[in-house]
Design a protein around this motif. Structure first.
Motif, PDB file in Angstrom:
ATOM      1  N   HIS A   1      89.425  20.712  10.978  1.00 25.69           N
ATOM      2  CA  HIS A   1      90.106  21.054  12.225  1.00 25.69           C
ATOM      3  C   HIS A   1      89.071  21.257  13.328  1.00 25.69           C
ATOM      4  CE1 HIS A   1      89.171  25.393  11.708  1.00 25.69           C
ATOM      5  NE2 HIS A   1      89.384  25.142  10.426  1.00 25.69           N
ATOM      6  N   THR A   2      89.559  21.405  14.540  1.00 26.78           N
ATOM      7  CA  THR A   2      88.708  21.563  15.724  1.00 26.78           C
ATOM      8  C   THR A   2      89.084  22.846  16.444  1.00 26.78           C
ATOM      9  OG1 THR A   2      88.443  19.178  15.996  1.00 26.78           O
ATOM     10  CG2 THR A   2      88.083  20.532  17.957  1.00 26.78           C
ATOM     11  N   THR A   3      88.068  23.561  16.911  1.00 25.22           N
ATOM     12  CA  THR A   3      88.267  24.733  17.751  1.00 25.22           C
ATOM     13  C   THR A   3      87.703  24.405  19.124  1.00 25.22           C
ATOM     14  OG1 THR A   3      88.080  26.261  15.894  1.00 25.22           O
ATOM     15  CG2 THR A   3      87.671  27.170  18.081  1.00 25.22           C
ATOM     16  N   GLN A   4      88.490  24.665  20.173  1.00 25.33           N
ATOM     17  CA  GLN A   4      88.032  24.477  21.551  1.00 25.33           C
ATOM     18  C   GLN A   4      88.287  25.751  22.324  1.00 25.33           C
ATOM     19  OE1 GLN A   4      90.368  20.909  22.563  1.00 25.33           O
ATOM     20  NE2 GLN A   4      88.419  19.829  22.696  1.00 25.33           N
ATOM     21  N   MET A   5      87.291  26.148  23.110  1.00 23.95           N
ATOM     22  CA  MET A   5      87.420  27.342  23.938  1.00 23.95           C
ATOM     23  C   MET A   5      86.625  27.129  25.208  1.00 23.95           C
ATOM     24  SD  MET A   5      87.054  30.526  21.402  1.00 23.95           S
ATOM     25  CE  MET A   5      88.661  31.193  21.077  1.00 23.95           C
ATOM     26  N   SER A   6      86.979  27.869  26.234  1.00 19.72           N
ATOM     27  CA  SER A   6      86.175  27.864  27.454  1.00 19.72           C
ATOM     28  C   SER A   6      86.096  29.286  27.979  1.00 19.72           C
ATOM     29  CB  SER A   6      86.762  26.921  28.502  1.00 19.72           C
ATOM     30  OG  SER A   6      88.017  27.376  28.931  1.00 19.72           O
ATOM     31  N   ARG A   7      85.089  29.514  28.795  1.00 17.30           N
ATOM     32  CA  ARG A   7      84.874  30.849  29.345  1.00 17.30           C
ATOM     33  C   ARG A   7      84.171  30.708  30.692  1.00 17.30           C
ATOM     34  NH1 ARG A   7      84.005  35.979  26.708  1.00 17.30           N
ATOM     35  NH2 ARG A   7      85.610  35.169  25.326  1.00 17.30           N
ATOM     36  N   HIS A   8      84.582  31.519  31.645  1.00 21.15           N
ATOM     37  CA  HIS A   8      83.874  31.627  32.924  1.00 21.15           C
ATOM     38  C   HIS A   8      82.745  32.625  32.739  1.00 21.15           C
ATOM     39  CE1 HIS A   8      82.954  33.261  36.899  1.00 21.15           C
ATOM     40  NE2 HIS A   8      83.228  32.046  37.312  1.00 21.15           N
ATOM     41  N   LEU A   9      81.537  32.224  33.098  1.00 17.63           N
ATOM     42  CA  LEU A   9      80.366  33.090  32.984  1.00 17.63           C
ATOM     43  C   LEU A   9      79.796  33.336  34.373  1.00 17.63           C
ATOM     44  CD1 LEU A   9      78.731  31.184  29.993  1.00 17.63           C
ATOM     45  CD2 LEU A   9      80.013  33.330  29.869  1.00 17.63           C
ATOM     46  N   ASN A  10      79.451  34.563  34.654  1.00 15.30           N
ATOM     47  CA  ASN A  10      78.880  34.918  35.952  1.00 15.30           C
ATOM     48  C   ASN A  10      77.372  34.677  35.944  1.00 15.30           C
ATOM     49  OD1 ASN A  10      81.346  35.802  37.110  1.00 15.30           O
ATOM     50  ND2 ASN A  10      81.159  37.718  35.982  1.00 15.30           N
ATOM     51  N   ALA A  11      77.002  33.441  35.739  1.00 17.27           N
ATOM     52  CA  ALA A  11      75.586  33.059  35.679  1.00 17.27           C
ATOM     53  C   ALA A  11      75.477  31.590  36.078  1.00 17.27           C
ATOM     54  CB  ALA A  11      75.040  33.276  34.279  1.00 17.27           C
ATOM     55  N   ALA A  12      74.316  31.234  36.576  1.00 16.80           N
ATOM     56  CA  ALA A  12      74.045  29.835  36.940  1.00 16.80           C
ATOM     57  C   ALA A  12      73.945  28.979  35.685  1.00 16.80           C
ATOM     58  CB  ALA A  12      72.743  29.756  37.733  1.00 16.80           C
ATOM     59  N   ARG A  13      74.246  27.689  35.837  1.00 18.08           N
ATOM     60  CA  ARG A  13      74.179  26.776  34.692  1.00 18.08           C
ATOM     61  C   ARG A  13      72.806  26.791  34.032  1.00 18.08           C
ATOM     62  NH1 ARG A  13      75.661  20.899  35.658  1.00 18.08           N
ATOM     63  NH2 ARG A  13      74.934  21.304  37.746  1.00 18.08           N
ATOM     64  N   ALA A  14      71.741  26.870  34.828  1.00 13.15           N
ATOM     65  CA  ALA A  14      70.386  26.872  34.257  1.00 13.15           C
ATOM     66  C   ALA A  14      70.188  28.068  33.326  1.00 13.15           C
ATOM     67  CB  ALA A  14      69.340  26.869  35.371  1.00 13.15           C
ATOM     68  N   ALA A  15      70.706  29.227  33.711  1.00 17.06           N
ATOM     69  CA  ALA A  15      70.578  30.428  32.868  1.00 17.06           C
ATOM     70  C   ALA A  15      71.385  30.273  31.583  1.00 17.06           C
ATOM     71  CB  ALA A  15      71.032  31.662  33.644  1.00 17.06           C
ATOM     72  N   VAL A  16      72.578  29.710  31.687  1.00 18.32           N
ATOM     73  CA  VAL A  16      73.418  29.521  30.507  1.00 18.32           C
ATOM     74  C   VAL A  16      72.764  28.510  29.564  1.00 18.32           C
ATOM     75  CG1 VAL A  16      75.683  28.804  29.644  1.00 18.32           C
ATOM     76  CG2 VAL A  16      75.515  30.115  31.791  1.00 18.32           C
ATOM     77  N   TYR A  17      72.302  27.408  30.105  1.00 14.71           N
ATOM     78  CA  TYR A  17      71.639  26.391  29.285  1.00 14.71           C
ATOM     79  C   TYR A  17      70.447  26.993  28.537  1.00 14.71           C
ATOM     80  CZ  TYR A  17      69.324  22.047  27.945  1.00 14.71           C
ATOM     81  OH  TYR A  17      68.734  21.037  27.230  1.00 14.71           O
ATOM     82  N   ARG A  18      69.672  27.796  29.246  1.00 16.11           N
ATOM     83  CA  ARG A  18      68.486  28.417  28.654  1.00 16.11           C
ATOM     84  C   ARG A  18      68.843  29.248  27.415  1.00 16.11           C
ATOM     85  NH1 ARG A  18      66.563  29.934  33.095  1.00 16.11           N
ATOM     86  NH2 ARG A  18      67.487  32.002  33.182  1.00 16.11           N
ATOM     87  N   VAL A  19      69.948  30.006  27.471  1.00 19.77           N
ATOM     88  CA  VAL A  19      70.301  30.840  26.315  1.00 19.77           C
ATOM     89  C   VAL A  19      70.961  30.032  25.188  1.00 19.77           C
ATOM     90  CG1 VAL A  19      70.432  32.953  27.686  1.00 19.77           C
ATOM     91  CG2 VAL A  19      72.517  31.689  27.195  1.00 19.77           C
ATOM     92  N   LEU A  20      71.337  28.795  25.466  1.00 17.44           N
ATOM     93  CA  LEU A  20      71.857  27.921  24.414  1.00 17.44           C
ATOM     94  C   LEU A  20      70.741  27.312  23.579  1.00 17.44           C
ATOM     95  CD1 LEU A  20      74.625  25.911  26.332  1.00 17.44           C
ATOM     96  CD2 LEU A  20      74.939  27.880  24.813  1.00 17.44           C
ATOM     97  N   ILE A  21      69.536  27.227  24.153  1.00 18.14           N
ATOM     98  CA  ILE A  21      68.432  26.549  23.456  1.00 18.14           C
ATOM     99  C   ILE A  21      67.259  27.478  23.164  1.00 18.14           C
ATOM    100  CG2 ILE A  21      69.073  24.279  24.346  1.00 18.14           C
ATOM    101  CD1 ILE A  21      66.629  24.572  26.284  1.00 18.14           C
ATOM    102  N   ASP A  22      67.429  28.768  23.350  1.00 24.36           N
ATOM    103  CA  ASP A  22      66.383  29.744  23.074  1.00 24.36           C
ATOM    104  C   ASP A  22      66.724  30.474  21.776  1.00 24.36           C
ATOM    105  OD1 ASP A  22      65.638  32.886  23.488  1.00 24.36           O
ATOM    106  OD2 ASP A  22      64.044  31.543  24.188  1.00 24.36           O
ATOM    107  N   ALA A  23      65.847  30.396  20.786  1.00 28.45           N
ATOM    108  CA  ALA A  23      66.129  30.965  19.461  1.00 28.45           C
ATOM    109  C   ALA A  23      66.424  32.460  19.526  1.00 28.45           C
ATOM    110  CB  ALA A  23      64.956  30.700  18.519  1.00 28.45           C
TER     111      ALA A  23
ATOM    112  N   ALA B   1      67.604  34.213  22.009  1.00 28.91           N
ATOM    113  CA  ALA B   1      68.914  34.409  22.637  1.00 28.91           C
ATOM    114  C   ALA B   1      70.036  34.044  21.673  1.00 28.91           C
ATOM    115  CB  ALA B   1      69.018  33.590  23.929  1.00 28.91           C
ATOM    116  N   VAL B   2      69.899  32.910  21.000  1.00 34.25           N
ATOM    117  CA  VAL B   2      70.927  32.465  20.049  1.00 34.25           C
ATOM    118  C   VAL B   2      71.124  33.516  18.961  1.00 34.25           C
ATOM    119  CG1 VAL B   2      71.457  30.745  18.263  1.00 34.25           C
ATOM    120  CG2 VAL B   2      70.692  30.005  20.531  1.00 34.25           C
ATOM    121  N   ALA B   3      70.039  34.096  18.469  1.00 36.59           N
ATOM    122  CA  ALA B   3      70.144  35.136  17.434  1.00 36.59           C
ATOM    123  C   ALA B   3      70.905  36.350  17.950  1.00 36.59           C
ATOM    124  CB  ALA B   3      68.754  35.549  16.962  1.00 36.59           C
ATOM    125  N   ALA B   4      70.833  36.597  19.255  1.00 34.18           N
ATOM    126  CA  ALA B   4      71.487  37.768  19.838  1.00 34.18           C
ATOM    127  C   ALA B   4      72.969  37.541  20.128  1.00 34.18           C
ATOM    128  CB  ALA B   4      70.774  38.181  21.123  1.00 34.18           C
TER     129      ALA B   4
END
Length: 159
Positions: free
Chosen positions: A4-26, A28-31
């Motif tokens: 099956h597939t899960t899809q979700m979305s969320r509004h984040l009060n941060a710039a895309r660059a900041a969000v991208y950074r926490v997606l690829i930082d070990a 941050a990901v652990a947190a």
């Protein structure tokens, strides 16, 4: 095997660059990418196309529901696509002997500018049949709550 597939979305009060950074930082990901009743350990994390990762999530209280052993879920995989500030795509699988938990899953994060921040869309495809859709959705809801809190903490620490 049914998936099956899960899809979700969320509004984040941060710039895309900041969000991208926490997606690829070990660190941050652990947190943030861990359910509330678990801890996270990053064994390997190479955020480049073809780069590998391996992560263990361990229940604080033994539950006998772990996918890898009685209280741990370990998953591994690689990065398929990284478009800075736009998209992260990973292929992953659980380390498990349970056929209901086996199989490759695709996890995609897509970022889009919206008023006041960034919308993140998460798509978790080919989730094995051994994981109830409601449980996977709850886990992603927790992770997105954690992501929101993490970004707020990061914003405060950068002031």
């Amino acid at each position: 095997m049914t998936t099956h597939t899960t899809q979700m979305s969320r509004h984040l009060n941060a710039a895309r660059a900041a969000v991208y950074r926490v997606l690829i930082d070990a660190e941050a990901v652990a947190a943030w990418r861990v359910p509330n009743d678990m801890s996270s350990h990053i064994h390997e994390f190479q955020p480049h196309v073809g780069g590998k990762f391996r992560v263990s999530l361990t229940y604080y209280e033994p539950t006998n529901t772990g996918k890898t052993n009685t209280h741990t879920d370990t998953y591994y995989g690689h990065f398929v696509d990284l478009v800075p500030n736009e998209r992260v795509v990973q292929v992953m699988a659980f380390e498990t002997d349970n056929p209901l938990m086996q199989g490759e899953m695709t996890l995609s994060f897509v970022l889009q500018d919206v008023e006041g921040g960034t919308e993140i869309r998460v798509t978790h495809e080919d989730v094995p049949s051994g994981i109830a859709p409601a449980d996977n959705e709850m886990g992603w809801r927790m992770a997105l709550d954690n992501l929101t809190a993490y970004l707020e903490t990061e914003k405060l620490s950068n002031v």
